[in-house]
Design a protein around this motif. Sequence first.
Motif, PDB file in Angstrom:
ATOM      1  N   ILE A 152      52.810 -83.571 -79.605  1.00 35.69           N
ATOM      2  CA  ILE A 152      52.885 -82.214 -80.175  1.00 35.69           C
ATOM      3  C   ILE A 152      51.511 -81.563 -80.049  1.00 35.69           C
ATOM      4  O   ILE A 152      50.513 -82.130 -80.513  1.00 35.69           O
ATOM      5  N   PRO A 153      51.411 -80.397 -79.391  1.00 37.20           N
ATOM      6  CA  PRO A 153      50.091 -79.760 -79.274  1.00 37.20           C
ATOM      7  C   PRO A 153      49.602 -79.242 -80.636  1.00 37.20           C
ATOM      8  O   PRO A 153      50.377 -78.613 -81.363  1.00 37.20           O
ATOM      9  N   VAL A 154      48.355 -79.543 -80.950  1.00 30.75           N
ATOM     10  CA  VAL A 154      47.773 -79.074 -82.211  1.00 30.75           C
ATOM     11  C   VAL A 154      47.051 -77.754 -81.945  1.00 30.75           C
ATOM     12  O   VAL A 154      46.135 -77.693 -81.125  1.00 30.75           O
ATOM     13  N   LEU A 155      47.484 -76.686 -82.610  1.00 35.74           N
ATOM     14  CA  LEU A 155      46.859 -75.366 -82.396  1.00 35.74           C
ATOM     15  C   LEU A 155      45.635 -75.192 -83.284  1.00 35.74           C
ATOM     16  O   LEU A 155      44.651 -74.581 -82.887  1.00 35.74           O
ATOM     17  N   SER A 156      45.701 -75.750 -84.494  1.00 37.69           N
ATOM     18  CA  SER A 156      44.502 -75.763 -85.348  1.00 37.69           C
ATOM     19  C   SER A 156      44.674 -76.799 -86.450  1.00 37.69           C
ATOM     20  O   SER A 156      45.801 -77.193 -86.779  1.00 37.69           O
ATOM     21  N   PHE A 157      43.544 -77.259 -86.975  1.00 40.66           N
ATOM     22  CA  PHE A 157      43.569 -78.265 -88.042  1.00 40.66           C
ATOM     23  C   PHE A 157      42.393 -77.964 -88.958  1.00 40.66           C
ATOM     24  O   PHE A 157      41.242 -78.115 -88.567  1.00 40.66           O
ATOM     25  N   ASP A 158      42.678 -77.471 -90.158  1.00 46.19           N
ATOM     26  CA  ASP A 158      41.606 -77.072 -91.077  1.00 46.19           C
ATOM     27  C   ASP A 158      41.657 -77.903 -92.345  1.00 46.19           C
ATOM     28  O   ASP A 158      42.701 -77.990 -92.984  1.00 46.19           O
ATOM     29  N   LEU A 159      40.516 -78.476 -92.682  1.00 46.03           N
ATOM     30  CA  LEU A 159      40.431 -79.249 -93.927  1.00 46.03           C
ATOM     31  C   LEU A 159      39.933 -78.357 -95.050  1.00 46.03           C
ATOM     32  O   LEU A 159      38.993 -77.579 -94.859  1.00 46.03           O
ATOM     33  N   GLU A 160      40.536 -78.462 -96.207  1.00 48.11           N
ATOM     34  CA  GLU A 160      40.068 -77.717 -97.376  1.00 48.11           C
ATOM     35  C   GLU A 160      39.795 -78.712 -98.490  1.00 48.11           C
ATOM     36  O   GLU A 160      40.348 -79.804 -98.499  1.00 48.11           O
ATOM     37  N   GLY A 161      38.972 -78.286 -99.416  1.00 52.66           N
ATOM     38  CA  GLY A 161      38.733 -79.146-100.588  1.00 52.66           C
ATOM     39  C   GLY A 161      37.684 -80.203-100.331  1.00 52.66           C
ATOM     40  O   GLY A 161      37.507 -81.110-101.121  1.00 52.66           O
ATOM     41  N   THR A 162      36.963 -80.087 -99.224  1.00 53.78           N
ATOM     42  CA  THR A 162      35.936 -81.090 -98.949  1.00 53.78           C
ATOM     43  C   THR A 162      34.546 -80.450 -98.892  1.00 53.78           C
ATOM     44  O   THR A 162      33.604 -81.072 -98.475  1.00 53.78           O
ATOM     45  N   ARG A 163      34.461 -79.187 -99.276  1.00 56.51           N
ATOM     46  CA  ARG A 163      33.179 -78.496 -99.242  1.00 56.51           C
ATOM     47  C   ARG A 163      32.768 -78.143-100.662  1.00 56.51           C
ATOM     48  O   ARG A 163      33.614 -77.966-101.550  1.00 56.51           O
ATOM     49  N   LEU A 164      31.452 -77.983-100.833  1.00 60.00           N
ATOM     50  CA  LEU A 164      30.953 -77.601-102.151  1.00 60.00           C
ATOM     51  C   LEU A 164      31.535 -76.252-102.572  1.00 60.00           C
ATOM     52  O   LEU A 164      31.834 -76.019-103.732  1.00 60.00           O
ATOM     53  N   SER A 165      31.732 -75.348-101.580  1.00 61.41           N
ATOM     54  CA  SER A 165      32.272 -74.029-101.922  1.00 61.41           C
ATOM     55  C   SER A 165      33.663 -74.151-102.535  1.00 61.41           C
ATOM     56  O   SER A 165      34.008 -73.400-103.445  1.00 61.41           O
TER      57      SER A 165
ATOM     58  N   VAL B 299      41.225 -92.007 -99.873  1.00 64.61           N
ATOM     59  CA  VAL B 299      41.949 -90.847 -99.341  1.00 64.61           C
ATOM     60  C   VAL B 299      42.382 -91.157 -97.908  1.00 64.61           C
ATOM     61  O   VAL B 299      41.595 -91.716 -97.137  1.00 64.61           O
ATOM     62  N   PRO B 300      43.636 -90.813 -97.520  1.00 57.28           N
ATOM     63  CA  PRO B 300      44.099 -91.105 -96.159  1.00 57.28           C
ATOM     64  C   PRO B 300      43.171 -90.503 -95.103  1.00 57.28           C
ATOM     65  O   PRO B 300      42.576 -89.450 -95.306  1.00 57.28           O
ATOM     66  N   ASP B 301      43.094 -91.182 -93.997  1.00 58.66           N
ATOM     67  CA  ASP B 301      42.201 -90.815 -92.906  1.00 58.66           C
ATOM     68  C   ASP B 301      42.772 -89.603 -92.148  1.00 58.66           C
ATOM     69  O   ASP B 301      43.891 -89.655 -91.633  1.00 58.66           O
ATOM     70  N   THR B 302      41.999 -88.515 -92.081  1.00 56.48           N
ATOM     71  CA  THR B 302      42.509 -87.317 -91.410  1.00 56.48           C
ATOM     72  C   THR B 302      42.659 -87.537 -89.908  1.00 56.48           C
ATOM     73  O   THR B 302      43.533 -86.943 -89.276  1.00 56.48           O
ATOM     74  N   ASN B 303      41.819 -88.412 -89.341  1.00 55.20           N
ATOM     75  CA  ASN B 303      41.960 -88.710 -87.906  1.00 55.20           C
ATOM     76  C   ASN B 303      43.307 -89.361 -87.624  1.00 55.20           C
ATOM     77  O   ASN B 303      43.939 -89.095 -86.600  1.00 55.20           O
ATOM     78  N   ALA B 304      43.758 -90.229 -88.559  1.00 52.88           N
ATOM     79  CA  ALA B 304      45.052 -90.908 -88.378  1.00 52.88           C
ATOM     80  C   ALA B 304      46.188 -89.885 -88.415  1.00 52.88           C
ATOM     81  O   ALA B 304      47.164 -90.012 -87.665  1.00 52.88           O
ATOM     82  N   VAL B 305      46.020 -88.853 -89.248  1.00 57.52           N
ATOM     83  CA  VAL B 305      47.035 -87.793 -89.316  1.00 57.52           C
ATOM     84  C   VAL B 305      47.132 -87.092 -87.966  1.00 57.52           C
ATOM     85  O   VAL B 305      48.205 -86.932 -87.386  1.00 57.52           O
ATOM     86  N   LEU B 306      45.965 -86.714 -87.442  1.00 67.14           N
ATOM     87  CA  LEU B 306      45.939 -86.013 -86.152  1.00 67.14           C
ATOM     88  C   LEU B 306      46.501 -86.885 -85.036  1.00 67.14           C
ATOM     89  O   LEU B 306      47.264 -86.437 -84.181  1.00 67.14           O
ATOM     90  N   ARG B 307      46.121 -88.182 -85.081  1.00 69.24           N
ATOM     91  CA  ARG B 307      46.569 -89.113 -84.029  1.00 69.24           C
ATOM     92  C   ARG B 307      48.095 -89.212 -84.020  1.00 69.24           C
ATOM     93  O   ARG B 307      48.714 -89.182 -82.950  1.00 69.24           O
TER      94      ARG B 307
END
Length: 311
Positions: free
Chosen positions: A286-299, A271-279
Amino acid sequence: MEAVGLTKRYGGRTAVDEVSFSVSRGEVLGLLGPNGAGKTTAIRLLTTMLTPSSGQFRVAGVDCGKPNDIRRRIGVLPESAGYPEHHSGSEYLLYHARLFGLNRTDAAGTTERLLAEVGLADRASSAIATYSRGMRQRLGIARALVNDPAVVFFDEPTLGLDPAGQRQVLGIICDIAQRRGAAVVLSTHALTEVEDVCTSVLILRQGTVLAAGTVAEVIGTVAAQPTAQLRVPSDMIARAAESLASAPGLQLETTADTLRITLAPGGDGHVPDTNAVLRAVLDAAIPVLSFDLEGTRLSDAFLAMTSQEPR
Ligand SMILES: Nc1ncnc2c1ncn2[C@@H]1O[C@H](COP(=O)(O)OP(=O)(O)OP(=O)(O)O)[C@@H](O)[C@H]1O
């Protein structure tokens, strides 16, 4: 402990349907599922309070055909337990230790050790009537341990406890597996607890097993494509999409101020690296206002599985 094809029918209703699993000493198995999934029934079967309609199980090496021997080797904290309100915690445990056949001296020693283990030593001689819900749960756990069980069952042990009480009970449960080396079965609706405490999980729905394995394996079966929501100032959304356009394995969807990014695994399953996406976005100033990951929790996995139409 292992179960093979465990089934319980009530008339036309199958509460537990061909359930198979195993849990070893030192492990905590999380038993999950929506209301009515069959968790309590499964625990009642394994603790010999109910007789299976079909299927086999062994607890602490003892076959299900010998319920009395099983009972001597297990501990149970049921969904709701009643206590003799006018007895002290110490009297209550002493009574149960004697009931299990310990002589007076051993029963007193066990009582003292268990009260310390569950953090009730300083309230040992207070009447149970004065105990909080958390203290009662911990006393119930101590009672479940009087026979030094090889397998311990907890049915919704943190229900109704405040966050500190929940943490305390979960810490004790971890110790029961890790320090005592018991196999633990924990039925709960609290998924974050499961991620913190359980070595493996079994997700039930309408009596059948939807998923089984480690927390990571169960998440992996559903959340093969985690997504991220990236919020940036709305006038920069097009530039943000541009900065990610050339990154491999990303699918982008744009709304007014949010980029929905699907992190699709490549041919190697990586799976692509989320840090690379943010970088990439930050490198484009570009200022990042929020970054939320979904689909990586048991819930996420639990909801995805249990919200599908039943067969
Ligand atoms: N004594 C009984 N007679 C008939 N049906 C029963 C009986 N006990 C349980 N059931 C049914 O079996 C199914 C499983 O119930 P169970 O209590 O094991 O679920 P659960 O997963 O523990 O639910 P919850 O999360 O609400 O505690 C439900 O459909 C329930 O109505």
